[in-house]
Design a protein around this motif. Structure first.
Motif, short mmCIF file in Angstrom:
data_model
loop_
_atom_site.label_atom_id
_atom_site.label_comp_id
_atom_site.label_asym_id
_atom_site.label_seq_id
_atom_site.Cartn_x
_atom_site.Cartn_y
_atom_site.Cartn_z
N GLU A 141 0.82 -1.21 0.00
CA GLU A 141 0.00 0.00 0.00
C GLU A 141 0.86 1.26 0.00
O GLU A 141 2.02 1.25 0.42
CB GLU A 141 -0.92 0.00 1.22
CG GLU A 141 -0.17 0.04 2.54
CD GLU A 141 -1.10 0.16 3.74
OE1 GLU A 141 -2.15 0.82 3.64
OE2 GLU A 141 -0.76 -0.40 4.79
N THR A 142 0.29 2.36 -0.47
CA THR A 142 1.01 3.63 -0.45
C THR A 142 0.56 4.45 0.75
O THR A 142 -0.47 4.17 1.37
CB THR A 142 0.77 4.43 -1.74
OG1 THR A 142 -0.64 4.61 -1.86
CG2 THR A 142 1.33 3.70 -2.94
N ILE A 143 1.38 5.45 1.04
CA ILE A 143 1.19 6.28 2.23
C ILE A 143 0.99 7.71 1.78
O ILE A 143 1.79 8.24 1.01
CB ILE A 143 2.42 6.16 3.15
CG1 ILE A 143 2.53 4.72 3.66
CG2 ILE A 143 2.37 7.16 4.28
CD1 ILE A 143 3.90 4.34 4.17
N LYS A 144 -0.06 8.33 2.29
CA LYS A 144 -0.33 9.73 1.93
C LYS A 144 0.33 10.68 2.91
O LYS A 144 0.32 10.45 4.13
CB LYS A 144 -1.84 9.99 1.94
CG LYS A 144 -2.56 9.51 0.72
CD LYS A 144 -3.99 10.03 0.74
CE LYS A 144 -4.83 9.29 -0.30
NZ LYS A 144 -6.26 9.40 -0.03
N ARG A 204 0.76 13.97 -1.44
CA ARG A 204 1.57 13.07 -2.27
C ARG A 204 1.51 11.66 -1.68
O ARG A 204 1.25 11.49 -0.49
CB ARG A 204 3.03 13.53 -2.29
CG ARG A 204 3.26 14.90 -2.88
CD ARG A 204 2.97 14.91 -4.37
NE ARG A 204 3.26 16.20 -4.98
CZ ARG A 204 2.77 16.57 -6.17
NH1 ARG A 204 1.98 15.78 -6.87
NH2 ARG A 204 3.08 17.76 -6.65
N GLU A 205 1.81 10.71 -2.53
CA GLU A 205 1.84 9.32 -2.04
C GLU A 205 3.27 8.79 -2.05
O GLU A 205 4.05 9.10 -2.95
CB GLU A 205 0.95 8.44 -2.91
CG GLU A 205 -0.50 8.91 -2.83
CD GLU A 205 -1.50 7.81 -3.22
OE1 GLU A 205 -1.07 6.80 -3.81
OE2 GLU A 205 -2.69 7.98 -2.89
N GLU A 214 5.79 2.45 1.15
CA GLU A 214 6.15 2.14 2.54
C GLU A 214 7.65 1.88 2.60
O GLU A 214 8.20 1.15 1.78
CB GLU A 214 5.37 0.93 3.03
CG GLU A 214 5.62 0.70 4.50
CD GLU A 214 4.62 -0.23 5.14
OE1 GLU A 214 3.40 -0.03 4.97
OE2 GLU A 214 5.06 -1.16 5.82
N SER A 262 1.72 13.00 7.71
CA SER A 262 1.85 11.80 6.88
C SER A 262 1.16 10.66 7.63
O SER A 262 1.14 10.65 8.86
CB SER A 262 3.34 11.50 6.69
OG SER A 262 3.53 10.22 6.16
N GLN A 263 0.63 9.75 6.86
CA GLN A 263 -0.05 8.64 7.55
C GLN A 263 0.93 7.78 8.35
O GLN A 263 0.55 7.15 9.33
CB GLN A 263 -0.79 7.78 6.51
CG GLN A 263 -1.97 8.56 5.90
CD GLN A 263 -2.65 7.79 4.80
OE1 GLN A 263 -2.00 7.09 4.01
NE2 GLN A 263 -3.96 7.94 4.72
N THR A 310 -4.63 9.87 9.87
CA THR A 310 -5.21 8.54 9.63
C THR A 310 -6.65 8.46 10.09
O THR A 310 -7.16 7.38 10.38
CB THR A 310 -4.38 7.45 10.33
OG1 THR A 310 -4.27 7.77 11.72
CG2 THR A 310 -3.00 7.33 9.71
#
Lengths: 374, 374, 374, 374
Positions: A2-5, A21-22, A25, A137-138, A365
């Motif tokens: 998965e990507t992190i925003k 932005r994404e 991990e 950031s998440q 989150t």
């Protein structure tokens, strides 16, 4: 995978904008930790970052220097300062300052580690190209050696983030002030640093704590935490007169400048008694000059003036423990005016810039249940 | 009964003039002392008195606040702080500050006796109508309770008066500075306070002492006492650069402002290293304002600034003993540029005003043998 | 590849002996340095190591914790604290303490780095199995991160080693003492720590320095460095009386215990004035107990007592610079009673144990020209 | 003219007894005040006076050094430190210490006024032949210059006298301790000084306060004022172990000895962390010696030990204002175990001697309504 925003401040042709932005991990090197971010904060420094008022910032950056999150992964056996192992699921914060060198003249001879030229700061001096090194950031990547603290029992993530960077900064200022039992303490400015300075002055056994702010409604939070006096007179002369009236015409034993306005300095010097102590902690960016009279304001008054720059581990350690012990009394969480999702950081920045909020918090989150703030 | 001559500053229609007046010999109340004056000094304060720049001065006054003389008469058994009896013929000085109350808030709670509002100062705050309470007089009346010190062996009256008020004032400044072994110390200004501050910095074990004065020839006395560096660059920027060059670009650990020029303050702040100490002792009269930047000059530097007002007994006591111990090394007497008879005090005042002398001394009862000064 | 000789303390069946052993030349890891040893010292700690009086020592060890040598090899670009590059041929010393962690509670919260439990000490806590980590060896291996200092101009290797560990230890003690200008300072004990404490007290501007030692001839070196008084009365009562006589019956402002005798503590408390400061730096090993009276010796005297443990980088840095500046005045090299080759370390240890020498020095790579010591 | 009853300690053939004596009403000299006594206290010093354990006491004396009363007469215009006039009917206390000289070496150079040899103490160093100079009397004569304080709003006479001499003494000890925010503080002893030290430690923002007393029931009052921990283990080793357990094996940041038992000193040193602070305030009389190990307990621990003798005006001034501000929280009056009429001072002394009471109070002019104490 998965990507992190994350919300990133990017500079294009001299203009700084917020972009979502994404990021992939990160792979955890030995000794590192990945946090799931619960909260980050928006502080005055973030507004300065948006406005490009700090030198040497390596845009693009992920802002957010004080943060709280849950340990999602860790690579290796890691321990806190007391020797307790960190585990997945722990709710933690960390010292934003990293890479203090312990080998330079300032670290070793002056023992002034907050002036170490090697120090890096999460959310300020790391580029987004270097990784998830800011709290908007998440997830946050904690490099090996980052100093992590588990929130002690009694300290909720909401209370912690409401204190934000203001709490350890104010603790440092109050330590520098050397407040003694029964001292009369004036705090100039009722923003996050000022409010926390008022709290730590109360905890230090001050005989009286007065918060000065020309905007009457900004003093509400000061009254809620139980300061002895709030002063909102419109003119500097009237504010000085009011402090003198409260102190039998002597002035305060200790005054702490936490307003960020250079003009507050000349006002605060006059609010302080002869042989008193004046601490300047609010001037974290260059907001201009001020004219003082060295004879009247310093020499004849036999005054002490003390600047306060940065924090080290001891300040966040003590701040976190004091907040845990006194969270029922001061209820920091009520200072949170609004909690914003990642997508609304621009609105959060605007609210901080316009002094519309006591504390603006980012929840990357997911938003928690509504809370009643000031 | 013989009469006593004194130089008096009199104010007529707003004009202040020096007049030689005659006074009857005073009757000694119990506990009082009559001194035959050997030397008094002319210091910057005396110029301010002549120019009417100090508030609340009860003209006419007999100036001369630091003095040395011979006990001619005393009424009763009087003892020094060590319990030794004073006798006729003793060569003594005394603390110019008198009547510190020991009952006010500043004396008792703040323990800041130099800010006691009751204190009186010989040569400054007593009127000539009240008696021979200044040193520009053939005799000085020491009221009961005035704190008298016999000059210790090794300290000549000439050495003592050459130190003058600069010595205890500088001692107080150096105590406030808290100089530590190996500190690099900058002194701004090479007048009497600056020179004595340089001496006491050397005695404190400074690793380096630099005296800064834009007038090259004024630094001669600094070199004679053995300071490590003298800096006479013409521009503030060049002087700051030179101090930075001498300190590996860090700035001084301690800087002491002893120039009296308000602009020196902003220069000195920049000469001082991060987390260093800046002491302001030279701004004894209001010589105007200065513009500083609270962020760059104080907050970011994590600086300590300390004003220094007045002296108490401990400062003159320690100063006198240190001068006695080190009079061979520093030869204070060489700082006396010229000794004037009572009739020439106007010339002495003029010389001090124009910075033509390192130290101007008054000898009200006769000139000593010529000495070679700087 | 040539071998390297070192004197090793080995423990066999509970007996500790000195043996000369040969070691291969080490391979330098990145950031490390190989020194050719000029001098090491024999201090009291080394006697305790021989007698097995320190806990946790990993015998066999190569003693010698304070050393001076010439850089023979270095792996990588290495810089001192001022940013100057080290080069082959530089004459250097280094801080014996290594691996202070900067991550524990003592380092980060208490800021008491000399009590960091991770710290290692060259010549004391490293085993000879770990390498050439002590100075009684022809070569010394400086691990990456060891803090190296080039001897400044004016400081000869002989002066430096004569100061030995006594100089930075005494500097730390004098810093803890907070000696102020004109203080009367008593030093108990005229060994290396005591002599250096006397020197730094003189440099701090003490009004009087008295060294107390019951052995009259041990005071010779104290007189040579210029202390104001030496006191050698045979009984504690007479020594106390003498200090009181020198201080108008008040006692010393500051007393520094540097004798190592527990009984000195109760004596020194009585030599110190009410509200004075008593520093204990001489009790580095457990030499037994002492009986004191808390009421008479501490509470009623309003006394300050300060223990001093270890040194950090700042102490050796300042010590080296002060020695360089004042080597002509104090001529440390004259404190060297004898310089021994590696093969005679047992004789050196014996001489130190019996207090036959002021300073015993080891020259593992060859004896220098004879010097005249005390 | 009516007579005034007082309890007097008289010495006949070496025996000290309590007698009720009658005195004429004094004539007031200018600047003096006559108080009608509301309350005096019985403290440990009074037991020592009864047992003849203090040197130089001029029996017969009227004990009672800390007192509260109503101004019945005053001769002249008298003002407090803030400039407010005293009037008949004011409820006041006063500093028991009088005649501090402000002219001796201790007052002027050391600035250690509590060690001034001229100071006199009401209820201790004045003879009954000199007047009504102690509080166990229906009236108290306040000599000119005695420093009087009106009880501030919010502070009842009962709260004030319950604090007694313990409050300003403990305040002085806590000032000497320099407690910082989040410090862990141990108090040895739960008598009046210990309880007040615990209160002022709480007010100083301690992170934890533990009171140690081997008698479990004596800790009840400590729990009532809200200390974090009470430790009543029977053996010194167990008590030390418990403090170490509470501090992650480090020991306390600050320990304050308030038990009066010399053996507590060696125990307390071991309860304190490396580089911590140990304050000795409980050893006001000579209760014997104690054996310590200078290496283990002081040198190796890098410890600070600070004796505390006496109080000055600032301590009672601050104590009174802090008590007024926090009387609702700490309810000092509940520490009064029993209030005794003048005729029962012997019973009160016995109760204090046997540690049967937290606080015994004398009411020379009539008992108030019953109060519920601990």
């Amino acid at each position: 995978m998965e990507t992190i925003k994350a919300a990133v401040l990017e500079k294009t042709n001299g203009t700084i904008d917020v972009k979502i932005r994404e990021f992939p991990e990160p792979v955890l090197e030995p000794g590192s930790v990945l946090l799931k971010t619960l909260y980050s904060e928006v502080c005055g420094t973030d507004v300065h970052l948006l406005l490009g008022q700090l030198a040497g910032v390596p845009y693009p950056i992920i802002p957010g220097h004080i943060n709280v999150g849950i340990i999602e992964k860790l690579n290796g056996a890691l321990f806190d300062i007391e020797g307790n192992a960190f585990r997945v699921g722990d709710v933690v914060t960390f010292l934003d300052v990293h890479e203090t060198c312990h080998t330079c003249w300032h670290c070793l001879v002056a023992k002034a580690s907050t002036r170490c030229p090697q120090r890096k700061v999460y959310g300020v001096t790391y580029s987004a190209h270097e990784g998830l090194l800011g709290g908007w950031s998440q997830k946050i990547y904690l490099k090996p050696g980052v100093k992590i603290i588990k929130l002690p029992p009694g300290l909720s993530p909401e209370d912690f983030i409401a204190g934000g960077c203001g709490a350890p900064t104010a603790l440092h200022a109050v330590e520098r002030a050397g407040i003694k039992l029964n001292d009369f303490v004036v705090i100039q400015g009722s923003g996050p640093v000022g409010l926390n300075a008022a709290i730590f002055a109360l905890l230090s056994g001050a005989g009286g704590v007065a918060v000065v702010d020309p905007a009457p409604k900004r003093l509400e939070a000061s009254r809620a935490i139980g300061v002895d006096y709030t002063v909102d007179a419109a003119s500097p002369g009237d504010r000085i007169a009011e402090i003198r009236r409260l102190t039998n015409q002597r002035g305060a034993d200790v005054t702490i400048e936490a307003s960020g306005n250079p003009l507050s300095v000349v006002e605060g010097l006059q609010m302080t008694r002869d042989n008193g102590i004046y601490v300047i902690v609010g001037q974290y960016t260059d907001a201009g000059d001020v004219t003082i009279n060295p004879h009247l304001h310093i020499n004849k008054k036999h005054l002490d003036i003390r600047g306060v720059w940065g924090i080290d581990y001891s300040h966040i350690y003590k701040s976190v423990h004091l907040m845990a012990k006194h969270s029922n009394r001061f209820q920091w969480r009520k200072m949170i005016s609004k909690t914003y999702p990642l997508e609304e950081v621009e609105a959060a920045l605007e609210a901080v810039k316009l002094l519309q909020v006591v504390k603006a918090v980012i929840a990357p989150t997911g938003l928690p249940e509504p809370m009643n703030g000031y």
